[in-house]
Design an enzyme around this catalytic site. Structure first.
Site, PDB file in Angstrom:
ATOM      1  N   ARG A 103       0.849  -1.265   0.006  1.00  0.00           N
ATOM      2  CA  ARG A 103      -0.010   0.131  -0.023  1.00  0.00           C
ATOM      3  C   ARG A 103       0.876   1.324   0.014  1.00  0.00           C
ATOM      4  NH1 ARG A 103      -3.421   1.929  -2.721  1.00  0.00           N
ATOM      5  NH2 ARG A 103      -4.242  -0.325  -2.671  1.00  0.00           N
ATOM      6  N   LYS A 138       2.134  24.826  -2.066  1.00  0.00           N
ATOM      7  CA  LYS A 138       0.786  24.000  -2.232  1.00  0.00           C
ATOM      8  C   LYS A 138       1.038  22.345  -2.231  1.00  0.00           C
ATOM      9  CE  LYS A 138      -1.184  28.188  -3.686  1.00  0.00           C
ATOM     10  NZ  LYS A 138      -2.143  28.820  -4.902  1.00  0.00           N
ATOM     11  N   LYS A 170       5.373  38.152  -0.016  1.00  0.00           N
ATOM     12  CA  LYS A 170       3.966  38.036  -0.776  1.00  0.00           C
ATOM     13  C   LYS A 170       3.140  39.153  -0.358  1.00  0.00           C
ATOM     14  CE  LYS A 170       2.101  33.979  -1.480  1.00  0.00           C
ATOM     15  NZ  LYS A 170       2.404  33.800  -2.739  1.00  0.00           N
ATOM     16  N   GLU A 203       6.474  39.746  -4.241  1.00  0.00           N
ATOM     17  CA  GLU A 203       5.121  39.616  -5.298  1.00  0.00           C
ATOM     18  C   GLU A 203       4.500  40.952  -5.506  1.00  0.00           C
ATOM     19  OE1 GLU A 203       2.215  36.564  -4.243  1.00  0.00           O
ATOM     20  OE2 GLU A 203       1.035  38.323  -3.700  1.00  0.00           O
ATOM     21  N   ASP A 225       1.584  38.688  -9.852  1.00  0.00           N
ATOM     22  CA  ASP A 225       0.632  37.787  -9.261  1.00  0.00           C
ATOM     23  C   ASP A 225      -0.737  38.416  -9.797  1.00  0.00           C
ATOM     24  OD1 ASP A 225      -0.488  35.975  -7.361  1.00  0.00           O
ATOM     25  OD2 ASP A 225      -1.581  37.794  -6.339  1.00  0.00           O
TER      26      ASP A 225
END
Length: 286
Positions: A103, A138, A170, A203, A225
């Site tokens: 698995r 992410k 950011k 950013e 962005d």
């Protein structure tokens, strides 16, 4: 093995042992109950879809960790284009050990192969441009190592691994700091105090912010962005190769070619790791 600073023997061993502890606990009681300890068998990894294979090297490490007696005959390497019915490898040895490892091997390889496939498909859309495809942070908690590794196998490029190996200012950092100039100047003061050198990316949301970043300088990359392709083209002209430019935000299979055509240097796509479908496969006794 693919070259990346995070793919160390220590990191890989820690990942595998943690994953096995989660799955096996105090023992694989199903296999112990049904299979004699002396039984030896073999199984092959059967691909049940089309895409790019990833996780073969990791599978070998998992089998070795579960039981050094397990022998793996690799028939297809990481990065190979595969289709339904292909056999990636054959594993042979103690039957209980094959079942215990099954698995974890499948979970890793299915997910990694899905990411590698999606990465390769998007990478093809950048042909003829200067743009390089980047992943993001992410990722799935505790599975980042495998997901970023899969991006490399698929032909993409890793962005920063975590919060520790690059400074990315950011929108929230910029807003909390009081503006782009304040954020960059505070960052330089922090690095001097720390005695560290880290790449700095800022950013920007508008062409005015791009201009501010150019005026302050002292950075390594500018992120554009959620800008339209037209705005990106203006930014490329404004920056004029003084800093690399990274496009980010809502970029899809349908829009990535247009974004690449603007002349940006990088395109980061969070979907590489958070939205790729797994590639179906199974470990079958034979």
């Amino acid at each position: 093995m693919q070259t990346a600073s995070y793919l160390t023997p220590e990191a890989l061993t820690t990942f595998i042992r943690t994953a096995l502890a989660e799955d096996v606990g105090d023992g694989d009681h199903s296999s112990r109950a049904a299979i004699p300890a002396t039984a030896r068998n073999r199984a092959h990894l059967l691909v049940k879809g089309e895409g790019v294979l990833a996780g073969v090297e990791l599978a070998q490490l998992i089998f070795a960790e579960v039981d050094p007696e397990l022998q793996v005959e690799v028939r297809l390497n990481d990065g190979a284009r595969v289709q339904h019915g292909d056999v990636a490898f054959v594993v042979e040895g103690p039957a209980r050990s094959i079942l215990t490892a099954e698995r974890l091997v499948l979970n890793c390889m299915q997910r990694m192969s899905g990411i590698a496939t999606y990465t390769a498909n998007l990478q093809q859309k950048l042909a003829g441009t200067r743009a390089r495809l980047l992943d993001t942070r992410k990722t799935t908690p505790n599975f980042r190592l495998c997901e970023k590794w899969a991006v490399l196998i698929g032909g993409g490029t890793n962005h920063r691994y975590g919060l520790f190996d690059m400074i990315m200012l950011k929108d929230n950092h910029v807003d909390y700091a009081g503006g782009i100039r304040q954020a960059i100047e505070a960052t330089h003061a922090y690095l001097r105090e720390l005695g560290r050198q880290l790449p700095i990316e800022v950013e920007t949301r508008t062409l005015a912010e791009v201009q501010q970043a150019l005026e302050v300088g002292g950075i390594d990359r500018i992120m554009l962005d959620n800008m339209s392709p037209a705005q990106m083209q203006e930014a490329v002209a404004l920056v004029a190769d003084r800093f690399p430019l990274e496009a980010s935000g809502g970029i899809t299979e349908q829009t990535i070619a247009e974004v690449a055509a603007t002349g940006v240097d990088y395109i980061s796509v969070g979907a590489l790791t958070h939205s790729a479908d797994s590639l179906d496969m199974s470990l079958k006794a034979f």
